[in-house]
Motif scaffolding. Sequence first.
Motif, PDB file in Angstrom:
ATOM      1  N   SER A 624       0.829  -1.207   0.000  1.00 55.52           N
ATOM      2  CA  SER A 624       0.000   0.000   0.000  1.00 55.52           C
ATOM      3  C   SER A 624       0.864   1.258   0.000  1.00 55.52           C
ATOM      4  O   SER A 624       0.601   2.215  -0.741  1.00 55.52           O
ATOM      5  N   ASN A 625       1.920   1.255   0.817  1.00 57.64           N
ATOM      6  CA  ASN A 625       2.793   2.427   0.882  1.00 57.64           C
ATOM      7  C   ASN A 625       3.582   2.622  -0.413  1.00 57.64           C
ATOM      8  O   ASN A 625       3.859   3.752  -0.817  1.00 57.64           O
ATOM      9  N   LEU A 626       3.945   1.517  -1.045  1.00 63.81           N
ATOM     10  CA  LEU A 626       4.636   1.626  -2.333  1.00 63.81           C
ATOM     11  C   LEU A 626       3.716   2.271  -3.370  1.00 63.81           C
ATOM     12  O   LEU A 626       4.149   3.130  -4.156  1.00 63.81           O
ATOM     13  N   LYS A 627       2.442   1.891  -3.351  1.00 63.76           N
ATOM     14  CA  LYS A 627       1.485   2.506  -4.271  1.00 63.76           C
ATOM     15  C   LYS A 627       1.323   4.000  -3.969  1.00 63.76           C
ATOM     16  O   LYS A 627       1.220   4.820  -4.885  1.00 63.76           O
ATOM     17  N   LYS A 628       1.305   4.350  -2.693  1.00 63.11           N
ATOM     18  CA  LYS A 628       1.221   5.772  -2.335  1.00 63.11           C
ATOM     19  C   LYS A 628       2.411   6.537  -2.911  1.00 63.11           C
ATOM     20  O   LYS A 628       2.252   7.638  -3.466  1.00 63.11           O
ATOM     21  N   ALA A 629       3.597   5.941  -2.778  1.00 63.57           N
ATOM     22  CA  ALA A 629       4.803   6.609  -3.270  1.00 63.57           C
ATOM     23  C   ALA A 629       4.755   6.787  -4.783  1.00 63.57           C
ATOM     24  O   ALA A 629       5.071   7.866  -5.300  1.00 63.57           O
ATOM     25  N   ILE A 630       4.345   5.727  -5.489  1.00 62.14           N
ATOM     26  CA  ILE A 630       4.344   5.807  -6.956  1.00 62.14           C
ATOM     27  C   ILE A 630       3.243   6.748  -7.445  1.00 62.14           C
ATOM     28  O   ILE A 630       3.446   7.522  -8.393  1.00 62.14           O
ATOM     29  N   ARG A 631       2.077   6.716  -6.804  1.00 59.21           N
ATOM     30  CA  ARG A 631       1.012   7.645  -7.197  1.00 59.21           C
ATOM     31  C   ARG A 631       1.423   9.088  -6.915  1.00 59.21           C
ATOM     32  O   ARG A 631       1.090  10.003  -7.678  1.00 59.21           O
ATOM     33  N   TYR A 632       2.129   9.311  -5.833  1.00 58.66           N
ATOM     34  CA  TYR A 632       2.674  10.640  -5.553  1.00 58.66           C
ATOM     35  C   TYR A 632       3.644  11.069  -6.656  1.00 58.66           C
ATOM     36  O   TYR A 632       3.602  12.211  -7.139  1.00 58.66           O
ATOM     37  N   ILE A 633       4.533  10.139  -7.073  1.00 58.93           N
ATOM     38  CA  ILE A 633       5.503  10.449  -8.127  1.00 58.93           C
ATOM     39  C   ILE A 633       4.784  10.836  -9.421  1.00 58.93           C
ATOM     40  O   ILE A 633       5.154  11.809 -10.089  1.00 58.93           O
ATOM     41  N   ILE A 634       3.741  10.074  -9.764  1.00 61.07           N
ATOM     42  CA  ILE A 634       2.969  10.375 -10.982  1.00 61.07           C
ATOM     43  C   ILE A 634       2.350  11.768 -10.882  1.00 61.07           C
ATOM     44  O   ILE A 634       2.461  12.593 -11.799  1.00 61.07           O
ATOM     45  N   SER A 635       1.692  12.011  -9.746  1.00 63.98           N
ATOM     46  CA  SER A 635       0.963  13.279  -9.591  1.00 63.98           C
ATOM     47  C   SER A 635       1.887  14.488  -9.662  1.00 63.98           C
ATOM     48  O   SER A 635       1.556  15.493 -10.300  1.00 63.98           O
TER      49      SER A 635
END
Length: 833
Positions: A624-635
């Motif tokens: 879940s935290n990895l997804k948060k990090a990658i979605r943050y990077i995208i945004s």
Amino acid sequence: MSDHISNTIVIKGLRTADIDTLRQRYGKNIFTQQTGRRLPAILKNVVTEPMFLLLVFAAGLYFLLNSITEGMMMLTAILLVSAISVYQEMKSEHALEALKQYTAPSATVIRDGKEISIATTELVPGDILLLHEGDMIPADAVILNANDLTVNESVITGESFPVEKQAGNKAPLYQGSTINSGACTAVVTHTGNNTTLGKLGKAITSTPNEKTALQQQTQVFVKQLAFFGVAGFAIVFTVNFIRSGDWTASLLLGLTLAMAAIPEEIPVSFSSFMALGAYYMSRMGIIPRQAQIVENLGAANVLCLDKTGTLTENRMKVVMLYDHINGQLHNLEENNPPGNNHLLYIAALANERHPFDNMECAIMDSFLADNKQQIVLPDMIHEYPLEGRPPMMTHVYPQGGTMLAASKGAVERILRVCHADRATREKITAYVDDMGRKGYRVLGVASAVIKDEMLPAVQDNADWQLEGLIALYDPPRASAADVISRLYKAGIRAMLLTGDHLSTAAYVAARVGIAGYHRGITGDEVMQMDTETLQRTVKDESLYVRMYPEAKRKVIEALKANNCIVAMTGDGVNDGPAIKAAHIGIAMGKKGTEIARQAADLVITDDNLALIPIAVEQGRRIYSNLKKAIRYIISIHIPIILVATIPLLLGWRYPNIFTPIHVIFLELIMGPTCSLFYEKEPVEDNIMQTPPRQTTSNLFNNKELFISIIQGLIITIGILALYRIYMQEHTLEKTRTMVFTTLIISNIFLTFANRSFTETFIKTIRSRNPLTPLIIGLSVLFLAVIQLVPGIRQAFGLTAVNISDYGICLITGFVCVAWFEIYKQCLPALSKR
């Protein structure tokens, strides 16, 4: 070497004082290792990354243009980015090295007259090894004494059948082989590269790290963004060159977009999350033997459980006897038999003299407690090892002019070799069912008199007489029912795969709360089913009895064919194939065999079943935290890319607001945020009340990706609106200051908004993340330095702004991100539609 060993074959073993000398002489018990990544290899990786090469190229262009200040700024940025990358890589490397220490196999040796456990790498020639069933032999050795010893030497010879071993040099033990049955004491003769296995050049513990599904999905995503960056670079360079004719300036502006688009933080985040997550789990007593297994933990939807030692305490006790000769049933929980019970005597003869198996230890304890006349057990003259389906074993002893054979094993097998009539079968089956319903494990006992001196070729062929039944009880673990309940709430189905009788297994399944079993499927039935039938069966039936290694593995493979992510627990040799076949093999660290631990992906150090849902929870947290990090990077990459390109393509007054210096210092903020801050995020409250993720799906579903893109687009709209307004009446420096400051402030708000995709900021701010003050402090410090230090402000091409301008930046950044908090607040109502 031989002289040294001859002096050390004593019960006291080696002296601790001699170990250092021996280790200096023979080295550690390891194969010659390839050099790890360490600092030189990590530095090589850093300097060959695309981002590093782009930075060096940009710095070179600045110096060619005689822009010394900008060139020095870029060199500073290169050092900072490289330092952060090296730090993250080293931290991951240290975590992996620490993980190796946790997962290193151990051996039991005698030193200074005491039994101690040491890492197998610390073994030296002359050490006295104590080996039991399921242990992997850690070095070449010579047997001093053996008890019912057979060894699987397939790693050396390729022969899959176990080999019988006796004491002496004619039957040495080879490193990498496995104790199939029995136990022995042996003295180490060769270690490391000097072993037979080492000379053959075979590595038994290292396996190639294939890329996981998540790694592959992440790489595809990175390549897509990188392709977009290359295309953007070409567009920006071409448009600028056509308009200005200045190829160096155009190249710098193209590099600006390329650096903004390449998401080099994603692979760094992936390796950091997996390595550090695995290390933190190991400190909790959950040891992942490879960091990548963390990925599968969050997706597990089926847990196959072995009964003995996993669901139960592996603490056997004889609780009931049925003496078939006199027709008496003895409940040992209420009262003991009068003494010298013949059934217990025969069962003790069928035991090893010095038992190590829990059931045999319980039988021997019961016999010794019952042995009022101090009967001495005779010396065995022949042994038929445990074999067959279902299994039985036989020991043969002298008895006057004849021989007495004593056997114990599965009740069905004992009844078959005794040629029991229908009435006897029905009577015995009724007793077994009744005992099984109480959760007892039942063994049949038989004896035979062999009158001539010719032993039968196989144990079944003796003239067997049924002696009776022995019921043993291994109580379910106190935590088992709660663990199963938690797994069901997390959407994980529990199944029981055991070698026990149906009634015993059904009792335990009912006690711990395993649902979805109807009649129980036997191992023989599993092996007779075709692939399609078994795949349908495993969807509905959760109880499998009288299972053996091949049958367990076949069930695991059927579940995998149904697209299940399967975890399998076990502790014995017979669990090894199924543990290896599962996506997540889980072994018990204390009572589990070495072969089970080597086959496993996770080792529970203290055999605590309650750690399994904790392991799943941690796996879900990390994912879940990895997804948060990658979605943050995208945004956050979207506004950087679009603000760098849209004004140019639309022909605005200041078409190129950013230079490589601005982008790289934004990267300095984003890198630690995604790979360090989000990795420290705590577990969300509802993470174990949601179903497991689907591994067949992409890293993000369309809705998740859409939300991240919308986040980036709204930030872009807010910044471009500010950009458009300020460029009408203000200088390039003032416009750039407003745009750059708003982007940094938006980044801070986005960081905290993306801590959860369901919980609002009001709740997440109360969740403890030790890096929260650091992220806020560094971002504010960065803003203050570039605004208040004239030299740095000038290098960034900025100008001083007043408090009201800062207020506008703050409000714009807040509004561009705050909508996501409103969306999360409305999410429950939207999901019901």
